[in-house]
Motif scaffolding. Structure first.
Motif, PDB file in Angstrom:
ATOM      1  N   THR A 129       0.849  -1.179   0.000  1.00 12.93           N
ATOM      2  CA  THR A 129       0.000   0.000   0.000  1.00 12.93           C
ATOM      3  C   THR A 129       0.890   1.235   0.000  1.00 12.93           C
ATOM      4  O   THR A 129       1.799   1.344   0.831  1.00 12.93           O
ATOM      5  CB  THR A 129      -0.907   0.036   1.258  1.00 12.93           C
ATOM      6  N   TYR A 130       0.622   2.157  -0.929  1.00 13.94           N
ATOM      7  CA  TYR A 130       1.388   3.404  -1.008  1.00 13.94           C
ATOM      8  C   TYR A 130       0.423   4.574  -1.137  1.00 13.94           C
ATOM      9  O   TYR A 130      -0.559   4.494  -1.875  1.00 13.94           O
ATOM     10  CB  TYR A 130       2.351   3.383  -2.198  1.00 13.94           C
ATOM     11  N   MET A 131       0.722   5.648  -0.411  1.00 11.87           N
ATOM     12  CA  MET A 131      -0.131   6.825  -0.433  1.00 11.87           C
ATOM     13  C   MET A 131       0.695   8.046  -0.845  1.00 11.87           C
ATOM     14  O   MET A 131       1.885   8.144  -0.518  1.00 11.87           O
ATOM     15  CB  MET A 131      -0.780   7.049   0.929  1.00 11.87           C
ATOM     16  N   TYR A 132       0.037   8.989  -1.537  1.00 13.59           N
ATOM     17  CA  TYR A 132       0.732  10.195  -1.975  1.00 13.59           C
ATOM     18  C   TYR A 132      -0.177  11.417  -1.879  1.00 13.59           C
ATOM     19  O   TYR A 132      -1.406  11.312  -1.817  1.00 13.59           O
ATOM     20  CB  TYR A 132       1.225  10.046  -3.422  1.00 13.59           C
ATOM     21  N   GLN A 133       0.460  12.577  -1.856  1.00 12.58           N
ATOM     22  CA  GLN A 133      -0.231  13.846  -2.081  1.00 12.58           C
ATOM     23  C   GLN A 133       0.509  14.540  -3.222  1.00 12.58           C
ATOM     24  O   GLN A 133       1.710  14.795  -3.123  1.00 12.58           O
ATOM     25  CB  GLN A 133      -0.213  14.745  -0.850  1.00 12.58           C
ATOM     26  N   PHE A 134      -0.210  14.829  -4.296  1.00 12.52           N
ATOM     27  CA  PHE A 134       0.415  15.472  -5.449  1.00 12.52           C
ATOM     28  C   PHE A 134       0.312  16.991  -5.285  1.00 12.52           C
ATOM     29  O   PHE A 134      -0.789  17.540  -5.225  1.00 12.52           O
ATOM     30  CB  PHE A 134      -0.258  15.043  -6.753  1.00 12.52           C
ATOM     31  N   ALA A 135       1.456  17.662  -5.203  1.00 13.35           N
ATOM     32  CA  ALA A 135       1.473  19.100  -4.915  1.00 13.35           C
ATOM     33  C   ALA A 135       2.426  19.837  -5.855  1.00 13.35           C
ATOM     34  O   ALA A 135       3.350  20.537  -5.421  1.00 13.35           O
ATOM     35  CB  ALA A 135       1.857  19.353  -3.463  1.00 13.35           C
ATOM     36  N   THR A 136       2.217  19.654  -7.154  1.00  9.79           N
ATOM     37  CA  THR A 136       2.980  20.396  -8.168  1.00  9.79           C
ATOM     38  C   THR A 136       1.995  21.004  -9.154  1.00  9.79           C
ATOM     39  O   THR A 136       1.175  20.287  -9.738  1.00  9.79           O
ATOM     40  CB  THR A 136       3.951  19.469  -8.930  1.00  9.79           C
ATOM     41  N   ALA A 137       2.057  22.308  -9.326  1.00  9.80           N
ATOM     42  CA  ALA A 137       1.124  22.992 -10.221  1.00  9.80           C
ATOM     43  C   ALA A 137       1.325  22.535 -11.658  1.00  9.80           C
ATOM     44  O   ALA A 137       2.455  22.315 -12.113  1.00  9.80           O
ATOM     45  CB  ALA A 137       1.305  24.504 -10.122  1.00  9.80           C
ATOM     46  N   SER A 138       0.227  22.391 -12.382  1.00  8.56           N
ATOM     47  CA  SER A 138       0.252  21.993 -13.790  1.00  8.56           C
ATOM     48  C   SER A 138       0.444  23.227 -14.672  1.00  8.56           C
ATOM     49  O   SER A 138       0.147  24.353 -14.248  1.00  8.56           O
ATOM     50  CB  SER A 138      -1.068  21.302 -14.135  1.00  8.56           C
ATOM     51  N   PRO A 139       0.935  23.049 -15.911  1.00  2.87           N
ATOM     52  CA  PRO A 139       1.044  24.202 -16.828  1.00  2.87           C
ATOM     53  C   PRO A 139      -0.299  24.912 -17.011  1.00  2.87           C
ATOM     54  O   PRO A 139      -0.341  26.134 -17.163  1.00  2.87           O
ATOM     55  CB  PRO A 139       1.518  23.570 -18.137  1.00  2.87           C
ATOM     56  N   ARG A 140      -1.382  24.166 -17.019  1.00  2.00           N
ATOM     57  CA  ARG A 140      -2.736  24.724 -17.073  1.00  2.00           C
ATOM     58  C   ARG A 140      -3.622  23.867 -16.173  1.00  2.00           C
ATOM     59  O   ARG A 140      -3.552  22.643 -16.214  1.00  2.00           O
ATOM     60  CB  ARG A 140      -3.297  24.710 -18.502  1.00  2.00           C
ATOM     61  N   THR A 141      -4.435  24.507 -15.361  1.00  2.00           N
ATOM     62  CA  THR A 141      -5.299  23.739 -14.472  1.00  2.00           C
ATOM     63  C   THR A 141      -6.444  23.112 -15.251  1.00  2.00           C
ATOM     64  O   THR A 141      -7.009  23.726 -16.153  1.00  2.00           O
ATOM     65  CB  THR A 141      -5.876  24.631 -13.363  1.00  2.00           C
ATOM     66  N   PHE A 142      -6.784  21.874 -14.886  1.00  2.00           N
ATOM     67  CA  PHE A 142      -7.886  21.162 -15.516  1.00  2.00           C
ATOM     68  C   PHE A 142      -9.216  21.826 -15.167  1.00  2.00           C
ATOM     69  O   PHE A 142     -10.108  21.962 -16.007  1.00  2.00           O
ATOM     70  CB  PHE A 142      -7.870  19.701 -15.059  1.00  2.00           C
ATOM     71  N   LEU A 143      -9.353  22.248 -13.919  1.00  2.00           N
ATOM     72  CA  LEU A 143     -10.528  22.967 -13.443  1.00  2.00           C
ATOM     73  C   LEU A 143     -10.070  24.253 -12.773  1.00  2.00           C
ATOM     74  O   LEU A 143      -8.949  24.325 -12.254  1.00  2.00           O
ATOM     75  CB  LEU A 143     -11.319  22.108 -12.443  1.00  2.00           C
ATOM     76  N   PRO A 144     -10.919  25.296 -12.750  1.00  3.21           N
ATOM     77  CA  PRO A 144     -10.483  26.594 -12.230  1.00  3.21           C
ATOM     78  C   PRO A 144     -10.053  26.561 -10.765  1.00  3.21           C
ATOM     79  O   PRO A 144     -10.622  25.846  -9.939  1.00  3.21           O
ATOM     80  CB  PRO A 144     -11.734  27.473 -12.398  1.00  3.21           C
TER      81      PRO A 144
END
Length: 336
Positions: A197-212
């Motif tokens: 079992t592995y858990m993560y938090q993704f905290a890197t901004a994308s070049p463009r956000t998928f949602l506002p």
């Protein structure tokens, strides 16, 4: 029973109500559903047909099922769940998936000018956002103690008039009840000696956000719902062009994160371990993703400067306990 009123079957006993509803046509049911939904738009509970918990095919509610899994890990009916390896997590601002819906109710004009669209007053936060979040999480109409608890937990009492803090708390509510709390509950239930079992938090901004995301909340760690997808696939044009981006929009730091993510995801698929066979330290020095266990509850925070300090413990611990334990208890007491 409220729905029965709109279907013309109100004021009857349970037996007669059931008979009345069974005699309605599909058109009658659709008309009654539309009228019922329009009667109280803020309350999103029971607005769709949901599974019947028959104890056979659909055993019980998910949260109750996860609790049973954790307390009886050897139970044979959970074999399929425990026999697969699990990687689970969310983005840091995953709760922006609820933002459009909540703000549409507040503004009544869908997506208007961004400066107006994100202007949420304290009254709107209390009277619209909190009841909607509570209803979705509890799957029933929230009682007053539940609403008050959420208000206390997600109000910055040192800066109650600050719009930026209010919008951050709005997204935090969605992230916590919709992603963090159920993810941790799932990881706890899955942890066993046979699979990983592995858990993560993704905290890197994308070049463009998928949602506002509100402009005042944007930062190098402002990853919203589905913003990690581009990183997982190495930023193909199909995930850039529709959002007005191109490969030139991707920074060197973002591409480096993408290489690490692709390595970790493919490693996990191959070996059940995101750390091997491809060496993550060839991308980020001293990067090691610890497995999740019930004692340390370790997770990896995926950022643009990963290293030895990227591993954390007990993701969103206060929020997880609030939504998984305290709020349901308050709701139960409030109904007595």
């Amino acid at each position: 029973m409220d729905f029965a009123q709109y279907a013309g079957c109100g004021g009857l006993s349970h037996v007669l109500t059931l008979q009345c509803l069974r005699n309605k046509s599909s058109g009658d049911i659709r008309t009654a559903t539309e009228a019922y939904e329009a009667s109280e738009p803020v309350n999103l509970v029971n607005k769709t047909w949901v599974p019947v918990y028959d104890g056979d095919f659909v055993l019980t509610k998910t949260d109750q099922l996860l609790e049973e899994m954790g307390s009886t890990p050897g139970n044979s009916k959970f074999t399929t769940f425990h026999d697969v390896d699990l990687m689970i997590g969310a983005t840091k601002m995953d709760g922006n998936v609820f933002l459009g819906n909540w703000l549409t109710y507040i503004n009544e004009s869908s997506y208007g000018p961004m400066t107006d669209f994100f202007n949420v007053t304290a009254e709107q936060f209390e009277n619209v956002v909190i009841p909607m979040a509570a209803a979705i999480s509890l799957r029933e109409k929230p009682c007053l103690p539940s609403l008050e608890a959420i208000k206390i937990e997600y109000t910055d009492w040192e800066n109650p008039g600050n719009l930026t803090y209010r919008l951050q708390n709005l997204i935090n509510i969605g992230t916590d009840f919709g992603l963090n709390a159920p993810s941790v509950a799932t990881a706890r239930a899955h942890t066993n000696s046979n699979t990983s079992t592995y858990m993560y938090q993704f905290a890197t901004a994308s070049p463009r956000t998928f949602l506002p995301i509100p402009p005042m909340l944007l930062s190098e760690q402002s990853a919203g719902h589905a913003d990690e997808v581009g990183f997982v696939f190495g930023f193909p044009l199909a995930l850039l062009v529709p959002f007005g981006a191109s490969l030139s929009s991707v920074t060197a730091e973002q591409m480096k994160v993408s290489k690490a993510v692709m390595a970790m995801w493919s490693n996990f698929a191959k070996t059940r371990n995101p750390n091997t066979p491809m060496d993550l330290q060839s991308i980020y020095s001293n990067l090691q993703w610890p497995s999740y266990d019930i004692v340390t509850e370790s997770y990896l925070k995926i950022t643009s400067n990963m290293g030895a300090n990227s591993a954390g413990t007990r993701l969103a611990a206060r929020a997880v306990e609030f939504w998984n334990d305290l709020l349901p208890s308050l709701q139960s007491l409030g109904k007595q």
